[in-house]
Design an enzyme around this catalytic site. Structure first.
Site, PDB file in Angstrom:
ATOM      1  N   GLU A 180     -39.218 -59.099  88.027  1.00 58.79           N
ATOM      2  CA  GLU A 180     -39.415 -60.547  88.082  1.00 58.79           C
ATOM      3  C   GLU A 180     -39.781 -61.019  89.486  1.00 58.79           C
ATOM      4  O   GLU A 180     -39.094 -60.684  90.456  1.00 58.79           O
ATOM      5  CB  GLU A 180     -38.096 -61.199  87.622  1.00 58.79           C
ATOM      6  CG  GLU A 180     -38.070 -62.714  87.643  1.00 58.79           C
ATOM      7  CD  GLU A 180     -36.719 -63.252  87.152  1.00 58.79           C
ATOM      8  OE1 GLU A 180     -35.916 -62.484  86.568  1.00 58.79           O
ATOM      9  OE2 GLU A 180     -36.467 -64.451  87.353  1.00 58.79           O
TER      10      GLU A 180
ATOM     11  N   GLY B 220     -31.993 -68.980  84.351  1.00 56.86           N
ATOM     12  CA  GLY B 220     -30.794 -69.753  84.666  1.00 56.86           C
ATOM     13  C   GLY B 220     -30.820 -70.193  86.120  1.00 56.86           C
ATOM     14  O   GLY B 220     -31.441 -69.537  86.967  1.00 56.86           O
TER      15      GLY B 220
ATOM     16  N   LYS C  89     -29.448 -57.964  84.773  1.00 51.67           N
ATOM     17  CA  LYS C  89     -30.534 -58.191  85.737  1.00 51.67           C
ATOM     18  C   LYS C  89     -29.965 -58.000  87.130  1.00 51.67           C
ATOM     19  O   LYS C  89     -28.933 -58.576  87.468  1.00 51.67           O
ATOM     20  CB  LYS C  89     -31.085 -59.610  85.559  1.00 51.67           C
ATOM     21  CG  LYS C  89     -31.885 -60.168  86.721  1.00 51.67           C
ATOM     22  CD  LYS C  89     -32.604 -61.442  86.318  1.00 51.67           C
ATOM     23  CE  LYS C  89     -32.532 -62.505  87.384  1.00 51.67           C
ATOM     24  NZ  LYS C  89     -33.248 -63.749  86.971  1.00 51.67           N
ATOM     25  N   LEU C  90     -30.633 -57.173  87.909  1.00 49.73           N
ATOM     26  CA  LEU C  90     -30.189 -56.918  89.286  1.00 49.73           C
ATOM     27  C   LEU C  90     -31.092 -57.644  90.260  1.00 49.73           C
ATOM     28  O   LEU C  90     -32.326 -57.545  90.177  1.00 49.73           O
ATOM     29  CB  LEU C  90     -30.250 -55.415  89.596  1.00 49.73           C
ATOM     30  CG  LEU C  90     -29.436 -54.485  88.697  1.00 49.73           C
ATOM     31  CD1 LEU C  90     -29.665 -53.034  89.136  1.00 49.73           C
ATOM     32  CD2 LEU C  90     -27.947 -54.846  88.742  1.00 49.73           C
ATOM     33  N   LYS C  91     -30.496 -58.344  91.203  1.00 52.17           N
ATOM     34  CA  LYS C  91     -31.271 -58.957  92.277  1.00 52.17           C
ATOM     35  C   LYS C  91     -31.634 -57.855  93.261  1.00 52.17           C
ATOM     36  O   LYS C  91     -30.783 -57.015  93.612  1.00 52.17           O
ATOM     37  CB  LYS C  91     -30.426 -60.027  92.980  1.00 52.17           C
ATOM     38  CG  LYS C  91     -30.168 -61.244  92.105  1.00 52.17           C
ATOM     39  CD  LYS C  91     -31.457 -62.017  91.862  1.00 52.17           C
ATOM     40  CE  LYS C  91     -31.171 -63.373  91.235  1.00 52.17           C
ATOM     41  NZ  LYS C  91     -32.434 -64.132  91.035  1.00 52.17           N
TER      42      LYS C  91
ATOM     43  N   ASP D 102     -34.987 -58.655  89.748  1.00 50.74           N
ATOM     44  CA  ASP D 102     -35.565 -59.922  90.208  1.00 50.74           C
ATOM     45  C   ASP D 102     -35.578 -59.938  91.735  1.00 50.74           C
ATOM     46  O   ASP D 102     -34.523 -59.844  92.364  1.00 50.74           O
ATOM     47  CB  ASP D 102     -34.732 -61.098  89.667  1.00 50.74           C
ATOM     48  CG  ASP D 102     -35.319 -62.462  90.026  1.00 50.74           C
ATOM     49  OD1 ASP D 102     -36.394 -62.514  90.661  1.00 50.74           O
ATOM     50  OD2 ASP D 102     -34.698 -63.478  89.653  1.00 50.74           O
TER      51      ASP D 102
ATOM     52  N   LYS E 283     -37.938 -71.810  82.900  1.00 49.83           N
ATOM     53  CA  LYS E 283     -36.843 -72.655  83.386  1.00 49.83           C
ATOM     54  C   LYS E 283     -37.315 -74.098  83.302  1.00 49.83           C
ATOM     55  O   LYS E 283     -38.255 -74.485  84.006  1.00 49.83           O
ATOM     56  CB  LYS E 283     -36.521 -72.323  84.854  1.00 49.83           C
ATOM     57  CG  LYS E 283     -35.878 -70.969  85.073  1.00 49.83           C
ATOM     58  CD  LYS E 283     -35.663 -70.739  86.554  1.00 49.83           C
ATOM     59  CE  LYS E 283     -34.968 -69.410  86.804  1.00 49.83           C
ATOM     60  NZ  LYS E 283     -34.981 -69.058  88.233  1.00 49.83           N
TER      61      LYS E 283
ATOM     62  N   ASP F  61     -41.486 -66.017  87.583  1.00 52.22           N
ATOM     63  CA  ASP F  61     -40.480 -67.078  87.556  1.00 52.22           C
ATOM     64  C   ASP F  61     -41.004 -68.215  88.451  1.00 52.22           C
ATOM     65  O   ASP F  61     -41.645 -69.156  87.956  1.00 52.22           O
ATOM     66  CB  ASP F  61     -39.127 -66.510  88.052  1.00 52.22           C
ATOM     67  CG  ASP F  61     -38.040 -67.556  88.256  1.00 52.22           C
ATOM     68  OD1 ASP F  61     -38.293 -68.755  88.040  1.00 52.22           O
ATOM     69  OD2 ASP F  61     -36.907 -67.189  88.650  1.00 52.22           O
TER      70      ASP F  61
ATOM     71  N   ASN G 298     -37.109 -62.474  93.641  1.00 51.78           N
ATOM     72  CA  ASN G 298     -37.264 -63.829  94.193  1.00 51.78           C
ATOM     73  C   ASN G 298     -38.277 -63.852  95.344  1.00 51.78           C
ATOM     74  O   ASN G 298     -37.988 -64.374  96.438  1.00 51.78           O
ATOM     75  CB  ASN G 298     -35.913 -64.422  94.621  1.00 51.78           C
ATOM     76  CG  ASN G 298     -35.039 -64.795  93.438  1.00 51.78           C
ATOM     77  OD1 ASN G 298     -34.038 -64.138  93.167  1.00 51.78           O
ATOM     78  ND2 ASN G 298     -35.427 -65.816  92.687  1.00 51.78           N
TER      79      ASN G 298
ATOM     80  N   SER H 296     -27.114 -62.141  85.454  1.00 51.84           N
ATOM     81  CA  SER H 296     -27.830 -61.874  86.694  1.00 51.84           C
ATOM     82  C   SER H 296     -26.802 -61.441  87.735  1.00 51.84           C
ATOM     83  O   SER H 296     -25.846 -62.159  88.005  1.00 51.84           O
ATOM     84  CB  SER H 296     -28.549 -63.156  87.138  1.00 51.84           C
ATOM     85  OG  SER H 296     -29.178 -62.974  88.381  1.00 51.84           O
TER      86      SER H 296
HETATM   87  C1  NPQ Z   1     -33.580 -66.704  89.366  1.00 50.72           C
HETATM   88  N1  NPQ Z   1     -31.237 -67.455  88.958  1.00 50.72           N
HETATM   89  O1  NPQ Z   1     -33.782 -66.296  88.248  1.00 50.72           O
HETATM   90  C2  NPQ Z   1     -32.420 -67.640  89.710  1.00 50.72           C
HETATM   91  C3  NPQ Z   1     -32.327 -67.837  91.114  1.00 50.72           C
HETATM   92  C4  NPQ Z   1     -31.302 -68.730  91.691  1.00 50.72           C
HETATM   93  C5  NPQ Z   1     -29.336 -66.671  87.703  1.00 50.72           C
HETATM   94  O2  NPQ Z   1     -30.674 -65.291  88.995  1.00 50.72           O
HETATM   95  C6  NPQ Z   1     -28.553 -72.391  93.668  1.00 50.72           C
HETATM   96  C7  NPQ Z   1     -29.563 -72.993  92.945  1.00 50.72           C
HETATM   97  C8  NPQ Z   1     -28.460 -71.036  93.688  1.00 50.72           C
HETATM   98  C9  NPQ Z   1     -30.488 -72.249  92.280  1.00 50.72           C
HETATM   99  C10 NPQ Z   1     -29.324 -68.881  93.023  1.00 50.72           C
HETATM  100  C11 NPQ Z   1     -30.482 -66.403  88.616  1.00 50.72           C
HETATM  101  C12 NPQ Z   1     -29.396 -70.262  93.004  1.00 50.72           C
HETATM  102  C13 NPQ Z   1     -30.427 -70.871  92.302  1.00 50.72           C
HETATM  103  C14 NPQ Z   1     -30.279 -68.137  92.358  1.00 50.72           C
HETATM  104  C15 NPQ Z   1     -31.367 -70.088  91.643  1.00 50.72           C
HETATM  105  O3  NPQ Z   1     -34.404 -66.440  90.214  1.00 50.72           O
HETATM  106 MG    MG Z   2     -35.855 -65.381  89.086  1.00 45.93          MG
END
Ligand code: NPQ
Ligand code: MG
Length: 373
Positions: A217, A294, A164-166, A192, A266, A242, A194, A138
């Site tokens: 995502e 993750g 995976k790109l945020k 992703d 998750k 997610d 969020n 990620s």
């Molecule tokens: C996701 N993870 O899939 C998460 C989001 C995420 C690897 O992209 C602290 C605790 C920092 C939880 C940063 C990845 C975090 C966190 C990102 C969860 O959306």
């Molecule tokens: Mg996510």
């Protein structure tokens, strides 16, 4: 299996190797709660560990470190009849609304201790047959497209088989186009958000279709299942949920509604590894592709995820990267590594890691005794 007793709650502080930026904020270090449980077998005590994936602040979901610690000590502990079997934890805590990450950490520590006491690995317990799983990475939001391309190039050199790109409003079409141009048509790519977009962005999100993404995502709010179904109807890119997936029931509803064409699983978000397996089974039965998410875990959570991700329904590459992608040093002795683009499924007892006690102590910021003697 005979059950285990909670022994301690520990908080650690670990710096990230580089800041990680998502649509909900930038993280440079992480506070993490760990739980230790003890199981007795033939006069020997076996330690089990659970990791709580709650973040420092309630920005990914409502849970956060301080709230989870308080929930565990003042609400969960008094309700558990100890020793408790991992399979009974969720039932004994059913009266507590929400707090899946706190509950999951407790179940995880008990399960690890129980499995170690009987010398079984989590992989054996799950009945998985694969010995390694593909590894995805990620990639956070960067200050410029040049910096992003450098980061992506580095991860490809490290062997990651899926990127995976945020994304967020203002950081989406351009960076995704640039990365697709860099990696070419063959590299699996997904994004992703969020939950950073709204239903009014559906037309805009459809413009991602030209980049041949595996999925988009969680573009919309956690509670906007209908909005995700609307997007799924309009876009060619599969919609993956997610944050929205908080239980087996919500997963069933989201699938039924057409809001969840792919599912990011998750364990912490759904209340534990046992509930996660149920959602996996549901998706396998319904033909919905699943992948393992993750949460910037240490080697404890990373080891457990590697075994979970070896279940048959995990047909897509997960966010299961090497420990060194996030940490300079891990609290386990043999951190998760990526070899040939894959992570090995641990085969030792329990989740299969060994805690590095000296390093763990050096990063510990507080310890609470949970034993009743
Ligand atoms: C996701 N993870 O899939 C998460 C989001 C995420 C690897 O992209 C602290 C605790 C920092 C939880 C940063 C990845 C975090 C966190 C990102 C969860 O959306
Ligand atoms: Mg996510």
């Amino acid at each position: 299996m005979t059950g285990a007793r909670l022994a301690e709650l520990r908080e650690i502080a670990l710096p990230l190797v580089a800041p990680f930026q998502t649509s909900f904020g930038t993280q440079s270090s992480r506070r993490i709660l760990l739980l230790r449980a003890e199981a007795e077998q033939d006069g020997t005590t076996f330690d089990g560990w659970g990791e709580c994936v709650a973040g420092d602040e309630p920005t990914y979901s409502a849970e956060y470190v301080d709230a989870a610690a308080l929930t565990i000590t003042t609400q969960i502990l008094p309700r558990l009849e100890q020793p408790v079997a991992a399979s009974d934890v969720a039932g004994e805590l059913a009266a507590i609304r929400g707090h899946p990450m706190a509950k999951a950490a407790v179940e995880m520590a008990v399960l690890d201790a129980e499995l170690r006491a009987v010398g079984r690995s989590f992989a054996e317990f799950l009945g998985v047959t694969r010995s390694r799983v593909p590894s995805g990475v990620s990639v956070g939001i960067h200050g410029s497209i040049g910096e992003l391309l450098d980061a992506v190039g580095g991860y490809l050199a490290d062997g990651y088989v899926r990127i995976k790109l945020k994304i967020e409003p203002g950081w989406d079409l351009e960076p995704v186009a640039a990365v697709r141009r860099l990696v070419g048509p063959g590299v699996p790519l997904q994004v992703d958000a969020n939950a950073a977009y709204t239903r009014t962005d559906i037309d805009h999100l459809c413009r991602l279709d030209e980049f041949d993404l595996l999925l988009v995502e969680q573009p919309l709010a956690e509670d906007d299942l209908l909005g995700h179904a609307m997007l799924a109807g309009a876009a060619a890119t599969p919609v993956c949920l997610d944050e929205s997936i908080t239980s087996v029931t919500v997963a069933e509803d989201a699938i039924e509604l057409g809001a969840c064409e792919v599912l990011n699983l998750k364990p912490g978000r759904v209340g534990g590894y046992l509930a996660a397996r149920s959602i996996h089974d549901l998706c396998l039965a319904r033909g919905v592709p699943v992948w393992c998410g993750g949460m910037l875990e240490t080697g404890v959570g990373r080891a457990a995820n590697a075994a979970l991700a070896a279940l048959d329904g995990f047909t897509l590459t997960g966010d299961l990267s090497a420990s060194r992608r996030f940490w300079a040093q891990d609290i386990v002795r043999e951190p998760i590594d990526v070899v040939d683009g894959h992570v090995s499924v641990p085969d030792g007892p329990g989740f299969g890691f060994e805690i590095d006690g000296g390093f763990l102590d050096s990063v510990t910021t507080r310890v609470t005794d949970l034993s009743d003697d």
